[in-house]
Design a protein around this motif. Structure first.
Motif, PDB file in Angstrom:
ATOM      1  N   UNK A  28       0.861  -1.175   0.000  1.00 18.36           N
ATOM      2  CA  UNK A  28       0.000   0.000   0.000  1.00 18.36           C
ATOM      3  C   UNK A  28       0.898   1.226   0.000  1.00 18.36           C
ATOM      4  N   UNK A  29       0.629   2.140  -0.899  1.00 19.45           N
ATOM      5  CA  UNK A  29       1.395   3.384  -0.986  1.00 19.45           C
ATOM      6  C   UNK A  29       0.427   4.555  -0.873  1.00 19.45           C
ATOM      7  N   UNK A  65      -2.292  -1.167  -3.557  1.00 20.93           N
ATOM      8  CA  UNK A  65      -3.282  -0.104  -3.423  1.00 20.93           C
ATOM      9  C   UNK A  65      -2.524   1.207  -3.362  1.00 20.93           C
ATOM     10  N   UNK A  66      -2.932   2.134  -4.181  1.00 21.79           N
ATOM     11  CA  UNK A  66      -2.328   3.455  -4.205  1.00 21.79           C
ATOM     12  C   UNK A  66      -3.400   4.440  -3.772  1.00 21.79           C
ATOM     13  N   UNK A  67      -3.195   5.084  -2.628  1.00 23.92           N
ATOM     14  CA  UNK A  67      -4.173   6.039  -2.096  1.00 23.92           C
ATOM     15  C   UNK A  67      -3.706   7.463  -2.369  1.00 23.92           C
ATOM     16  N   UNK A  68      -4.583   8.230  -2.979  1.00 17.81           N
ATOM     17  CA  UNK A  68      -4.292   9.624  -3.304  1.00 17.81           C
ATOM     18  C   UNK A  68      -5.053  10.527  -2.345  1.00 17.81           C
ATOM     19  N   UNK A  69      -4.412  11.598  -1.927  1.00 17.02           N
ATOM     20  CA  UNK A  69      -5.092  12.617  -1.133  1.00 17.02           C
ATOM     21  C   UNK A  69      -5.135  13.905  -1.943  1.00 17.02           C
ATOM     22  N   UNK A  70      -5.466  13.749  -3.192  1.00 13.08           N
ATOM     23  CA  UNK A  70      -5.529  14.870  -4.124  1.00 13.08           C
ATOM     24  C   UNK A  70      -6.806  14.733  -4.952  1.00 13.08           C
ATOM     25  N   UNK A  71      -7.199  15.810  -5.610  1.00 13.26           N
ATOM     26  CA  UNK A  71      -8.450  15.799  -6.373  1.00 13.26           C
ATOM     27  C   UNK A  71      -8.272  15.358  -7.822  1.00 13.26           C
ATOM     28  N   UNK A 104      -7.311   4.593  -4.789  1.00 10.06           N
ATOM     29  CA  UNK A 104      -8.313   5.212  -3.917  1.00 10.06           C
ATOM     30  C   UNK A 104      -8.033   6.697  -3.826  1.00 10.06           C
ATOM     31  N   UNK A 105      -9.091   7.485  -3.854  1.00  5.69           N
ATOM     32  CA  UNK A 105      -8.972   8.932  -3.703  1.00  5.69           C
ATOM     33  C   UNK A 105      -9.662   9.354  -2.421  1.00  5.69           C
ATOM     34  N   UNK A 114     -13.139   7.470  -2.741  1.00  2.00           N
ATOM     35  CA  UNK A 114     -13.620   7.094  -4.051  1.00  2.00           C
ATOM     36  C   UNK A 114     -12.662   6.053  -4.611  1.00  2.00           C
ATOM     37  N   UNK A 115     -13.170   4.918  -5.026  1.00  3.41           N
ATOM     38  CA  UNK A 115     -12.358   3.865  -5.619  1.00  3.41           C
ATOM     39  C   UNK A 115     -12.470   3.980  -7.134  1.00  3.41           C
TER      40      UNK A 115
END
Length: 147
Positions: A28-29, A65-71, A104-105, A114-115
Motif C-alpha cells: 500500500x502506498x 493499493x495506491x491512495x491519493x489525497x488529491x483531487x 483510492x482517492x 472514491x475507488x
C-alpha cells in the motif's frame, strides 16, 4: 542497514529459495497531499530482491493499493513510470509481472473515499508510453481485482 536518499535495502534475499517459481508482493502506498510521487514505488527494492532469485522464478504478482489525497488523477507516466525499470529487469530475466492495482482517492477536507473503476485503471496504463513495449510483449500484465 543504511538508507540512502530515503531508500532502504530489503533485509532478505531469495538466494536460499532455489525452487521458487512465483512471488507475490502486496503493498500500500499513500501519495501525499502535495501530489509529488517521484520515486514513490518500491521497485528498486523489488529489483534488488529478484536479483537474488534463482532462474526458476518466472512470475511476480504485485497486488497494490495506491491512495491519493488529491483531487486530480495524476499523469499516467507518474503512476506507472516507476514500474518501467522493473519491467526492463524482468524482461531480461524472462519473468512476467502481473499487477492488480487499486486506486483510492480521498477528497481533501472530507472523509469521502472514491475507488477508481478498473476500466479507468486499465485506461491509465495505456497512457504510459514507457511501459507499452512490455505490455505488448506480455512482460507487464494488468489483471482485474479478484473478489
Amino acid at each position: 542497514m543504511e538508507c540512502q536518499d530515503g531508500i532502504c535495502p530489503f533485509p532478505f534475499t531469495l538466494a536460499g529459495l532455489l525452487y521458487i517459481e512465483q512471488l507475490t508482493i502486496r503493498m500500500t502506498c499513500v501519495v501525499p497531499q502535495n501530489g509529488k510521487m517521484h520515486g514513490w514505488g518500491p521497485t528498486p527494492a523489488i529489483m534488488d530482491l529478484i536479483s537474488t532469485a534463482s532462474p526458476n522464478l518466472k512470475q511476480i504478482f504485485l497486488d497494490f493499493t495506491l491512495s491519493f489525497r488529491i483531487r486530480v488523477f495524476p499523469d499516467p507516466d507518474v503512476i506507472w513510470g516507476p514500474f518501467i525499470p522493473l519491467a526492463e529487469k524482468c524482461s531480461s530475466l524472462s519473468i512476467t509481472i502481473s499487477v492488480c492495482a487499486n486506486f483510492k482517492f480521498m477528497i481533501r477536507g472530507g472523509g469521502d473515499k472514491y475507488l477508481l473503476p478498473s476500466s479507468e485503471i486499465f485506461s491509465s496504463l495505456s497512457g504510459c508510453g514507457g511501459l507499452k513495449p512490455y505490455v505488448e510483449k506480455g512482460v507487464f500484465i494488468l489483471v482485474p481485482e479478484i473478489e
